[in-house]
Scaffold this motif. Structure first.
Motif, mmCIF file in Angstrom:
data_model
loop_
_atom_site.group_PDB
_atom_site.id
_atom_site.type_symbol
_atom_site.label_atom_id
_atom_site.label_comp_id
_atom_site.label_asym_id
_atom_site.label_seq_id
_atom_site.Cartn_x
_atom_site.Cartn_y
_atom_site.Cartn_z
ATOM 1 N N THR A 1 -11.891 -14.449 26.334
ATOM 2 C CA THR A 1 -12.331 -13.752 25.084
ATOM 3 C C THR A 1 -12.331 -12.403 25.403
ATOM 4 N N GLN A 2 -11.283 -11.661 26.278
ATOM 5 C CA GLN A 2 -11.376 -10.435 26.557
ATOM 6 C C GLN A 2 -10.586 -9.676 24.989
ATOM 7 N N THR A 3 -11.316 -8.389 24.944
ATOM 8 C CA THR A 3 -10.804 -7.645 23.807
ATOM 9 C C THR A 3 -10.432 -6.390 24.310
ATOM 10 N N ARG A 4 -9.786 -5.806 23.591
ATOM 11 C CA ARG A 4 -9.518 -3.949 23.327
ATOM 12 C C ARG A 4 -9.926 -3.460 22.389
ATOM 13 N N PHE A 5 -10.029 -2.175 22.365
ATOM 14 C CA PHE A 5 -9.807 -1.492 21.060
ATOM 15 C C PHE A 5 -8.743 -0.591 21.006
ATOM 16 N N GLN A 6 -8.048 -0.620 19.783
ATOM 17 C CA GLN A 6 -7.110 0.108 19.722
ATOM 18 C C GLN A 6 -7.391 1.000 18.399
ATOM 19 N N VAL A 7 -7.025 2.386 18.611
ATOM 20 C CA VAL A 7 -7.295 3.645 17.421
ATOM 21 C C VAL A 7 -6.334 3.350 16.262
ATOM 22 N N ARG A 8 -7.014 3.441 15.015
ATOM 23 C CA ARG A 8 -6.411 3.051 13.872
ATOM 24 C C ARG A 8 -5.815 4.743 13.534
ATOM 25 N N GLU A 9 -4.649 4.959 14.381
ATOM 26 C CA GLU A 9 -4.110 6.328 13.755
ATOM 27 C C GLU A 9 -2.822 6.240 14.398
ATOM 28 N N LEU A 10 -2.033 7.159 14.095
ATOM 29 C CA LEU A 10 -0.514 7.274 14.406
ATOM 30 C C LEU A 10 -0.331 8.393 15.293
ATOM 31 N N LYS A 11 0.574 8.622 16.170
ATOM 32 C CA LYS A 11 0.851 9.561 16.953
ATOM 33 C C LYS A 11 1.532 10.568 16.043
ATOM 34 N N GLN A 12 1.604 11.817 16.299
ATOM 35 C CA GLN A 12 2.241 12.641 15.194
ATOM 36 C C GLN A 12 3.510 12.387 14.936
ATOM 37 N N ARG A 13 4.197 12.240 16.101
ATOM 38 C CA ARG A 13 5.859 11.898 15.641
ATOM 39 C C ARG A 13 5.845 10.750 14.779
ATOM 40 N N ASP A 14 5.185 9.839 15.102
ATOM 41 C CA ASP A 14 5.334 8.425 14.262
ATOM 42 C C ASP A 14 4.759 8.359 12.918
ATOM 43 N N ALA A 15 3.828 9.315 12.608
ATOM 44 C CA ALA A 15 3.395 9.693 11.502
ATOM 45 C C ALA A 15 4.473 10.481 10.450
ATOM 46 N N GLU A 16 4.835 11.279 11.088
ATOM 47 C CA GLU A 16 5.949 12.071 10.266
ATOM 48 C C GLU A 16 7.183 11.180 10.297
ATOM 49 N N TYR A 17 7.593 10.237 11.076
ATOM 50 C CA TYR A 17 8.647 9.274 10.912
ATOM 51 C C TYR A 17 8.241 8.446 9.863
ATOM 52 N N VAL A 18 7.368 7.766 9.788
ATOM 53 C CA VAL A 18 6.802 6.794 8.671
ATOM 54 C C VAL A 18 6.929 7.724 7.405
ATOM 55 N N ILE A 19 6.404 8.729 7.395
ATOM 56 C CA ILE A 19 6.723 9.562 5.940
ATOM 57 C C ILE A 19 7.852 9.700 5.516
ATOM 58 N N SER A 20 8.815 9.938 6.263
ATOM 59 C CA SER A 20 10.190 9.971 5.888
ATOM 60 C C SER A 20 10.686 8.815 5.286
ATOM 61 N N PHE A 21 9.901 7.591 5.271
ATOM 62 C CA PHE A 21 10.460 6.537 4.546
ATOM 63 C C PHE A 21 9.673 6.302 3.276
ATOM 64 N N PHE A 22 8.734 7.198 2.994
ATOM 65 C CA PHE A 22 8.348 7.035 1.582
ATOM 66 C C PHE A 22 9.097 7.027 0.560
ATOM 67 N N PRO A 23 9.947 8.149 0.372
ATOM 68 C CA PRO A 23 11.002 7.919 -0.854
ATOM 69 C C PRO A 23 12.055 7.040 -0.581
ATOM 70 N N LYS A 24 12.181 6.388 0.443
ATOM 71 C CA LYS A 24 13.314 5.416 0.828
ATOM 72 C C LYS A 24 12.959 3.975 0.374
ATOM 73 N N ILE A 25 11.769 3.906 -0.099
ATOM 74 C CA ILE A 25 11.418 2.454 -0.650
ATOM 75 C C ILE A 25 11.614 2.269 -1.922
ATOM 76 N N VAL A 26 12.321 3.498 -2.784
ATOM 77 C CA VAL A 26 12.275 3.412 -4.307
ATOM 78 C C VAL A 26 13.605 2.460 -4.523
ATOM 79 N N LYS A 27 13.434 1.508 -5.084
ATOM 80 C CA LYS A 27 14.400 0.624 -5.517
ATOM 81 C C LYS A 27 15.017 0.951 -7.172
ATOM 82 N N ALA A 28 14.050 1.511 -7.954
ATOM 83 C CA ALA A 28 14.458 1.471 -9.383
ATOM 84 C C ALA A 28 15.420 2.857 -9.633
ATOM 85 N N ASN A 29 16.201 2.444 -10.314
ATOM 86 C CA ASN A 29 17.166 3.351 -10.949
ATOM 87 C C ASN A 29 16.464 4.578 -11.868
#
Length: 372
Positions: free
Chosen positions: A159-187
């Motif tokens: 029953t050992q647990t660890r804590f993980q911060v609910r945030e992204l590294k700066q580079r990862d946040a910017e990388y994820v945001i670059s996919f925001f427009p790419k999810i659009v499927k509608a024409n």
């Protein structure tokens, strides 16, 4: 009328107004002219609890807060129904049983909130003589680690647990945001949707807005200050206003998004039209402006995260935590970060700083020459 039906009506302004008028005609005062519910019905008890302790006159609750209260009340009501209990039946064993049920079923932060709701209800019952004893004294809340963490089990057998911060590294946040427009499927309205999604990502990341704050933005929420810098005025938690500066990159995306919709980029404080609204299947999006909902925002973030191949638990709120941490890592004063984030107390902002200092503690160790 059962208690769940009552709960569904408790957020209606009309209902609350009518209830206040009815209370004036009720005989609910004891010999000392104090509110007494010793002989009242359970319906009256629940109604008065919400009226006197939740929907008080001097409080302006956000829809998110109201939803949380309703959820906490529903959890308690379902527990009572499942165990064939009424509010009158609650005593020491029932308090301990509900306490155990909540602690085992919910994460610490949710459990603390639900037990706090229960405590307030029991205290109100004691204050109004609905309960003859102070039952809330038997509530034991779980300990919660300060800050924005998720829990991960690393060794189930121990029953050992660890804590993980609910945030992204700066580079990862910017990388994820670059996919925001790419999810659009509608024409249809593809260009507008792509620009909208990218702007959503930038605003989450560069302003630290809560999801509800971002979805509540109007075009009139933006304004220039005397130096010509664009700011956004936000109504935050507890209806507290705050103002956040807009970065140049975000401003460019904001204007590009407005132009793609055929909208003006002239700032108009009187314009109460929603900044973000549904665009799918709309031939003339500027005419139909149904404000974007949280499920839609959540879906945008989740699909972008999935496409980027990042942590599956990432939600809109992770970008808020990332924003605060990034500011403090770049030596923005604590008081300024507190104001921009809309924290009610600087101690909340300081939690981020304490963790940053802890993560950087190795710097001090490396300054020491241990081997000669």
């Amino acid at each position: 009328m059962n208690n769940l039906m009552i709960l569904n009506q408790l957020t209606s302004e009309q209902y609350l107004t009518q209830l206040q008028q009815k209370l004036e005609n009720r005989q609910l005062l004891d010999e000392y002219r104090n509110l007494s519910l010793a002989d009242s019905s359970e319906q009256e008890f629940l109604e008065l609890f919400f009226l006197e302790k939740i929907f008080t006159i001097n409080k302006q609750l956000s829809s998110h807060t109201i939803k949380a209260y309703r959820s906490d009340a529903k959890t308690l009501l379902i527990f009572l129904m499942d165990h064939a209990l009424s509010f009158r039946n609650i005593g020491f064993p029932e308090v301990k049983a509900y306490n155990k049920y909540i602690t085992e079923k919910y994460a610490p932060k949710s459990a603390i909130r639900k037990l706090e709701f229960f405590r307030r209800l029991l205290d109100f019952g004691y204050e109004t003589q609905f309960y003859k004893v102070h039952l809330s004294t038997w509530i034991s809340k779980p300990a919660a680690k300060k800050g924005h963490y998720i829990f991960e089990t690393t060794r189930a057998e121990e029953t050992q647990t660890r804590f993980q911060v609910r945030e992204l590294k700066q580079r990862d946040a910017e990388y994820v945001i670059s996919f925001f427009p790419k999810i659009v499927k509608a024409n249809r309205n593809r260009d507008q949707l792509e620009k909208r999604n990218l702007l959503i990502g930038y605003l989450l990341y560069t302003t630290g807005l809560r999801a509800s704050e971002l979805l509540s933005l109007n075009w009139g929420s933006f304004r220039y200050n005397r130096q010509g810098i664009l700011y956004v005025d936000v109504i935050g938690k507890g209806r507290k206003p705050r103002t956040i500066p807009i970065r140049d990159e975000t401003q460019e995306l904001l204007f590009a998004y407005r132009k793609s919709l055929g909208e003006t980029i002239e700032i108009n404080p009187e314009d109460t039209s929603p900044l973000f609204f549904a665009l799918y299947n709309k031939k003339e999006p500027s005419i139909h402006k149904k404000r974007l909902t949280y499920p839609s925002l959540y879906k945008i973030v989740k699909e972008a995260v999935h496409l980027a191949g990042k942590h599956s638990k990432v939600s809109p709120h992770w970008f808020r935590h990332t924003f605060v941490t990034t500011l403090l890592e770049n030596d923005v004063p604590l008081a300024v970060v507190k104001d921009w984030a809309g924290h009610s107390d600087i101690s909340t902002t300081n939690i981020y700083l304490e963790r940053i200092n802890q993560d950087n503690s190795h710097v001090h160790l490396h300054k020491v020459h241990l081997f000669k």
